[in-house]
Enzyme design. Structure first.
Site, short mmCIF file in Angstrom:
data_model
loop_
_atom_site.label_atom_id
_atom_site.label_comp_id
_atom_site.label_asym_id
_atom_site.label_seq_id
_atom_site.Cartn_x
_atom_site.Cartn_y
_atom_site.Cartn_z
N ASP A 1 -0.73 16.73 -4.70
CA ASP A 1 -0.26 16.81 -6.39
C ASP A 1 0.55 16.29 -7.11
O ASP A 1 2.06 15.58 -6.32
CB ASP A 1 -0.14 18.77 -5.98
CG ASP A 1 -1.02 19.79 -5.31
OD1 ASP A 1 -1.57 19.44 -5.57
OD2 ASP A 1 -0.55 20.72 -4.71
N TYR B 1 2.98 18.11 7.33
CA TYR B 1 3.96 18.23 6.05
C TYR B 1 5.45 18.38 6.17
O TYR B 1 5.59 19.14 7.85
CB TYR B 1 3.51 19.01 5.26
CG TYR B 1 2.02 17.90 5.01
CD1 TYR B 1 2.49 17.77 3.52
CD2 TYR B 1 0.58 18.41 5.10
CE1 TYR B 1 1.46 17.57 2.49
CE2 TYR B 1 -0.07 18.60 4.39
CZ TYR B 1 0.07 17.45 3.27
OH TYR B 1 -1.07 17.22 2.66
#
Lengths: 251, 251
Positions: B55, B114
């Site tokens: 994002d 992540y």
């Protein structure tokens, strides 16, 4: 008579948006922002005394400063929040404590630790922009260590000092460097300087000159000559500001 | 017939200046910059396939992508320099290698790691601006660890997925999280998620919901309900993009 309270502050800043520590006519130095935050908090002028200057673009993990304020105005514990409220986010007061009335951030400092970060790879990592010196060329770390060892101890470092603007008093240029410590972690090279004090741009000139030798573009005898020359010969190889961090002030 | 060479790239970026990975009409996504760099290098359109989207504002330490180029144009070893020459400094190609002709950065990825960084102190450290989520409130790390444990394993994570814009095909929302690892170093809290895949905004929703529980503002049963509800109930607590890093793609 107003009771005076002397505050001792631990301050961190990202050096990029500011013209160094020392107050400027343009009011865009860290000291200017600190004094403006005091003025906004208590409505009067307060002088903030730092442990020493940092140049434009140089970062601080732990700058120390002191300032006198009227004791009745705010609790010691309330100052941190008050100042941070008025400071730009790139400057944060990490700690505020009551200091002895004769504590002086600059005169009482018995030493400082600076860290210089270099990114030693073909390309600068995007998260290191403005935070490390990009050094794409191969460095001989043995040479770097040997040069660092030559610099340790008590020397006249006039050859590693930039000239100040006219008007500055001639300064004693003898300093002692206790340790220069080189560490490598992946592409990141770290030089840690611990000394009893550093001249104007000295850490950047030390780093730049060491790197010059480690690149094979100067001999280690150059460092010997600079130390022996006591300012007759000067180095012009200054590492850029963005890799330099004031890491600790020793009292 | 032109011989085709498939390149595999390891890419790092600071997410702040870009509108995420995925190509945008406004041409300010990381993929757009990558494709523009290819176009400037060889003068023709090249499609760059990433391992997945990140994002807007999300950083990548190790995004993986592939692209097909005419084999005769450049040596594999010359591509890294050529692309970096045309990329903004906030995007760097760290490595380029020859990939098997059927290698696919997205379809062959068998997992991802992540990392989510939080700065857990009253004030955000100035050198953490844009790089960590500032979390001034006290967190119960035992609760955080218990919540993380509940999320590990194979679950329907529809309750932890943001809705995509209309037009997206309904997606299988079952994923497996192998590990969630919490570490603390001073004021820095690190959450590391290793899984076989993550839904849209899933890591930010997992982090935000765990933190909500660790703040004492939600019960751990909320997590249990979200997992059991398979999308009937959704969490809206998304941690901000600036703390999230794509750390590794597993093949």
């Amino acid at each position: 008579m107003t009771d005076i309270l002397r505050l001792k502050m631990l301050i961190a800043y990202d050096g990029r948006p500011f013209r160094g520590w020392q107050s400027q006519a343009t009011k865009d130095a860290v000291q200017d922002h600190m004094e403006a935050a005091f003025a906004k908090t208590i409505g009067g002028r307060v002088v903030v005394h730092g442990s020493g200057r940092t140049d434009a673009g140089v970062h601080a993990l732990a700058q120390i400063a002191h300032a006198d304020v009227p004791a009745a105005r705010l609790e010691v514990s309330a100052w941190r929040g008050a100042l941070n409220n008025f400071l730009p986010p790139e400057i944060r007061v990490l700690r505020v404590s009551r200091a002895a009335p004769d504590f002086h951030a600059r005169f009482h400092a018995r030493g400082k630790i600076y860290t210089y970060r270099m990114w030693n790879a073909s390309y600068l990592h995007p998260l290191e922009i403005g935070r490390a010196w990009h050094m794409p060329s191969k460095l001989d770390l043995d040479i770097l260590r040997q040069g660092a060892q030559m610099l340790e101890g008590k020397h006249d470092f006039a050859g590693f000092a930039a000239n100040r603007a006219p008007g500055y008093a001639a300064e004693d240029t003898v300093r002692t460097i206790q340790h220069i410590c080189l560490t490598r972690r992946g592409d990141l090279l770290n030089l840690r300087f611990e000394g009893n004090g550093f001249l104007y741009k000295m850490v950047r000139l030390l780093t730049g000159t060491l790197v010059r030798c480690a690149q094979g573009r100067a001999e280690l005898t150059f460092i010997k000559e600079l130390l022996a020359g006591k300012g007759a010969k000067k180095t012009s190889f200054a590492a850029p500001a963005e890799g330099l961090y004031l890491t600790r002030v020793l009292y």
